[in-house]
Design an enzyme around this catalytic site. Structure first.
Site, PDB file in Angstrom:
ATOM      1  CG  ASP A  42      40.826  43.194  36.420  1.00 50.33           C
ATOM      2  OD1 ASP A  42      41.114  42.019  36.191  1.00 50.33           O
ATOM      3  OD2 ASP A  42      40.903  43.713  37.547  1.00 50.33           O
ATOM      4  CG  ASP A 241      41.286  47.942  40.287  1.00 53.71           C
ATOM      5  OD1 ASP A 241      41.462  46.841  39.717  1.00 53.71           O
ATOM      6  OD2 ASP A 241      40.882  48.039  41.450  1.00 53.71           O
ATOM      7  CG  ASP A 245      44.481  44.976  36.286  1.00 51.38           C
ATOM      8  OD1 ASP A 245      44.393  43.793  35.912  1.00 51.38           O
ATOM      9  OD2 ASP A 245      43.748  45.461  37.157  1.00 51.38           O
TER      10      ASP A 245
END
Length: 350
Positions: A42, A241, A245
């Site tokens: 990410d 994080d 996600d």
């Protein structure tokens, strides 16, 4: 000894990993980690520091910042916080807001009380403006320029027309490039996933040394992107994080959460990097490889001693004129096999 072979190695390995800042929730994660061949990273808070700052304002600066900060005052997004902090720093007071609506992956709309009048306003990307039937052609060149620099450009609109652009940049973590290089050297396929548009996403990915980019991915579509890679037969590790996600972390064969991230992300992941250091990801693969090697060695030694001594002590060779060992040798074999398994597992402490 056979009973000890796997758990002993896992216990020592998990303990050693924890000392390095890698928190492993279950042994199954360690067993699969060395088989992973694709990693999805990410962008915000994982590759980048997650602490973006306002870099550019196009239009009447004070008005653009005031409207943007007013709309973002209720937002929890890191980009929104950067805008509100910038307004505080410049001592720009915000308007009162009504009809606040956060449009996931696109931006924010709301009515601001400007000069006592309820005024429709919005901040977001091209998709949001398209939904609101607001023409963005006049500022397209500015948007492209900012995006080519790896900045997230947000369009600010008032009364159904564009009044300016505010750009926010989130810089890469110092260790991101080095971590990506290590993962590449280990033969892993690396993808970056982001809600930013293609141009901004590619600019940041290029800085990190990543070629594969999934851009303009709405939070709810992250799971689908992980599934797409899995459908191609890839074993996927997802690193993230944020709250959005969490589903993707659960979908991936291996979910890795950053320690400074949200609680739900850490709860959904198999592994948590307590320092939030990306260079620990190659360490996970190495640990997994070493632990599985030790497990196999443990199983060998457990079998070796017992198959060598116990059947002989039981008299399997006696009918063929072979020796009949004293049972004490079988007892010694049992002790030595357990001891060798424990000592071999303790090698992981080094």
């Amino acid at each position: 000894a056979l009973g000890l072979a796997t758990p002993m190695a896992m216990m020592v390995g998990i303990g050693r990993s924890a000392e390095k800042g890698i928190l492993i929730r279950d042994a199954a994660s360690l067993e699969i980690a060395h088989k992973i061949n694709t990693i999805v990273l990410d962008k915000t808070g994982t590759l980048t520091q997650g602490k973006p700052a306002v870099t550019d304002v196009i239009g009447k600066k004070e008005e653009v910042i005031k409207i943007a900060a007013s709309l973002e005052s209720r937002s929890e997004h890191p980009l929104g916080k950067a805008i509100t902090e910038n307004a505080k720093k410049l001592q720009i007071a915000t308007y009162g807001i009504e009809d606040f609506e956060s449009v996931t992956g696109k931006g924010i709309t709301g009515s601001l009380l400007i000069d006592g009048k309820k005024t429709p306003t919005a901040i977001g990307n091209r998709e949001l403006m398209k939904t609101l039937n607001i023409d963005t052609q006049a500022i397209e060149k500015d948007l492209q320029k900012l995006e080519n620099e790896g900045k997230t450009a947000m369009i600010v609109a008032k009364d159904k027309s564009v009044i300016g652009v505010i750009a926010v940049a989130d810089i890469l973590k110092p260790e991101s490039k080095k971590a990506v290089e290590k993962l590449k050297n280990a033969g892993l396929e690396i993808w970056m996933i982001t809600g930013d548009n293609e141009r901004t996403g590619r600019a940041i990915a290029k800085q990190a040394g990543i070629e594969n980019v999934m851009a303009q991915v709405l939070p709810q579509n992250k799971v689908a992107k992980v599934k797409e890679l899995q459908a191609q037969g890839k074993l996927v590790a997802m690193v993230g994080d944020g709250i959005n996600d969490a589903p993707a972390l659960m979908q991936a064969q291996l979910g890795i959460a950053m320690g400074e991230g949200t609680d739900i992300a850490m709860e959904s992941a198999n592994i948590t990097l307590m320092r939030g250091d990306l260079t620990l990801i190659p360490e996970i693969m190495n640990f997994s490889r070493r632990i599985m090697r030790i497990v196999k060695q443990n199983l060998f030694w457990a079998f070796f001693y017992n198959t060598a001594f116990i059947p002989v002590a039981a008299g399997v060779l006696y009918p063929f004129g072979g020796p009949l060992l004293n049972p004490i040798f079988a007892a010694a074999a049992m002790a030595f096999s357990s001891l060798s398994v424990v000592l071999n597992s303790l090698r992981l402490k080094k």
